[in-house]
Design a protein around this motif. Sequence first.
Motif, PDB file in Angstrom:
ATOM      1  N   PRO A 143      97.995  51.639  70.422  1.00  0.00           N
ATOM      2  CA  PRO A 143      98.323  51.073  71.731  1.00  0.00           C
ATOM      3  C   PRO A 143      97.105  50.696  72.568  1.00  0.00           C
ATOM      4  CG  PRO A 143      98.472  53.446  71.818  1.00  0.00           C
ATOM      5  CD  PRO A 143      97.932  53.100  70.460  1.00  0.00           C
ATOM      6  N   LEU A 144      96.002  50.322  71.948  1.00  0.00           N
ATOM      7  CA  LEU A 144      94.774  50.126  72.718  1.00  0.00           C
ATOM      8  C   LEU A 144      94.916  49.131  73.862  1.00  0.00           C
ATOM      9  CD1 LEU A 144      91.977  50.147  70.031  1.00  0.00           C
ATOM     10  CD2 LEU A 144      92.902  51.981  71.414  1.00  0.00           C
ATOM     11  N   VAL A 145      95.567  47.999  73.574  1.00  0.00           N
ATOM     12  CA  VAL A 145      95.648  46.967  74.607  1.00  0.00           C
ATOM     13  C   VAL A 145      96.443  47.476  75.809  1.00  0.00           C
ATOM     14  CG1 VAL A 145      96.371  44.624  75.085  1.00  0.00           C
ATOM     15  CG2 VAL A 145      95.490  45.200  72.846  1.00  0.00           C
ATOM     16  N   PHE A 146      97.508  48.230  75.518  1.00  0.00           N
ATOM     17  CA  PHE A 146      98.315  48.729  76.621  1.00  0.00           C
ATOM     18  C   PHE A 146      97.581  49.830  77.388  1.00  0.00           C
ATOM     19  CE2 PHE A 146     101.339  46.940  73.602  1.00  0.00           C
ATOM     20  CZ  PHE A 146     101.869  45.966  74.417  1.00  0.00           C
ATOM     21  N   SER A 206      91.157  41.999  76.062  1.00  0.00           N
ATOM     22  CA  SER A 206      92.183  42.877  76.641  1.00  0.00           C
ATOM     23  C   SER A 206      91.896  43.121  78.116  1.00  0.00           C
ATOM     24  CB  SER A 206      92.215  44.231  75.941  1.00  0.00           C
ATOM     25  OG  SER A 206      92.174  44.080  74.571  1.00  0.00           O
TER      26      SER A 206
END
Lengths: 244, 433
Positions: A158-161, A51
């Motif tokens: 929403p970790l990646v965002f 990410s």
Amino acid sequence: MAVRGSEEKAGQRPAFSLVWEERKIITVPGTPWSIPYIPHPDNLAFDVFVSFVVSALLAIMINAEAQAWVATILGDVRPGAKDRFHFNVLFHLSFLGSLCYLVTGFGWPKPMDIDPTKFRHPCLYLLLARLAGPVANILLANIAASLVFLIKYLDMDPLVFMMVLGVNVTTAVYHLLPLPPLTIGSWLVGCLPDRVQTLKRVLNFIGPILIVAIFLVERITHQGIVSPYLNPLVVRLVRFIIGS
Amino acid sequence: MAAGKVPGRAWVTVFAGTAINLCLGILYAWSVWVKYLKVPMKEGKLMLELAGTPIPQFPGWSYLTAAQCSTPFSLCVIIFALFMIPGGRIQDKLGPRVGAITGGLFLAIGCIIAGLSKSYAGLIIGFGILGGIGMGIGYAAPTPAALKWFGPHQRGLVAGLVVSGYGGAALYISPLGEFLIRSTGLTGSFVILGIFFATVTIIAGSLLKWPEPGYVPPAAPATSMAARAVTAVDWAPSEMVKTWQFYALVWLFIATTQSGLLIIANAAPILNKAAKGVEFLQRNAWILASYGGLVNALGRIGTGKYSDIIGRDNAYTINCLVSALCLFLMPWIIASGNLVLLFLAVGIAYWQYGGGLSLLPSYTADFFGPKNLGMNYGLVFLGWGLGFFMTRLGGTIEDLTGSLTWAFYLSALVLIIGVIVCRLAKRPMHVTE
């Protein structure tokens, strides 16, 4: 909101301790990294690192293309230029700029070639074109924040965002440093009179090396030199953008 | 070939494009796999302690947490966005075959890797990274290639048909994925879909073709509204961004995206809740699941078709005004909890959102010519990304005022401004004209 920033309490081992102890750390519940995210053996989980790399590539691309965009609008048109309007991140990668992402969580694209003599007000327009980079990073951070908000309807995390958001805000804030490949630095150098060509060249050469050196020293000695002044701003902006 | 009908090859290109998009739309079906990968629920709570332990019915696979389940999907979305504009460039330079087949193969190999690796890292690499690259490169290829064959009076329908594939994919991949997982397991489902995608994109991709140099698409009948506002010059991207009309198109895109997403995000969960009380819908859950995808796909084709007849501007105006009306009524509709009204509102939002996705490529072709369409449309597509702001802003407004009412009104206002901009924007004049 599904996502809220919370401060680590004193005494508790932060999810990821980095350079100096008193650093304020913003974490998202279930998020194993701090903002700004800095790659470190403690937090090099595969998904987190992927990410981070993707976010850094996005930040680099958007920073460079925004400068090209504004420069074109303001009068420095270059049809067919290799580094403009391709949105191909490979054209924008610089070695030290990418390395810096690994050292300290921010970096820069290959310096966008802008010719201020084509502008009506060279100094002012050059500033606008250079500033477009960090402004675009903030814009992208906002889009990421919107996705963070939207994705909860899909019942997802929403970790990646969050990573895209953090990396872009970090990039935008650190570009305030007055050293050449960064926004303000490259503007200052660009505004120097033409007589001092050699000085310009020297500054452009030394700037990136100096930046990487400063942050390497920070990491090795565990002493904050620049980051303690900028990180609070990063954290505050991230909180403002995610609305917590 | 200046007048009359388009050659058969043109329609082959259109339907090959639809077929490719039907493959790339697997993104919409990710939730099917999540259902099996995510740790199970017990008494309303996720049993997180099971994460990392083997899934009994699928040997080799382990349970993932909810957060892990969303990582491959999120990465796929971002990498899709990252590759979409370079993908347009590949289409413009090397032709649609290269773009579509490369994209399709990336996705296919990604699926196969995801399946065979049986691991979280494999899902990230296969579905997230390779899948995202494949979608980005592949999505950019078919639409511009198909539009090159047609005159302005048919562009709307053609763009609608091609992009409907992507929206319509949700209709078949979810049940197909479900069936494959049950009959062949997680690995089998990914591998079979991968082989299927590779086959379809190689066959359909090789059918994609640009017209011969010098080909002139059939001229529009004099009565066609859509044909009046069309450029004869091919604009370069760097010239395009200096025209105000480009920013007008970006605004049009922002308007349709934001209003659609705002309604879908807020009304769809309420619709699902309201539907729980209806036994018929409970028994036929597929109606709710496929409703959005179906209307979304139909909206793309339908809007495209009537935009060819009544003109792009009028089609946009109708879509947006109906949507704006719907937004003004939203607070009341949500409060009423009326199932029919909710169905209608969600339908309008999906239709309008899909309609925007088929109107904007045609607008871009009308304004800036077909030659650099892949790249130019990629830039206009930035408006789609910016459209996400509004849903977020809606949340902020909800936090501040305690209700979404003003968010709906604001969104309607953005749409009405969009209509005004669309009425004012006529194609730009090139210096050579």
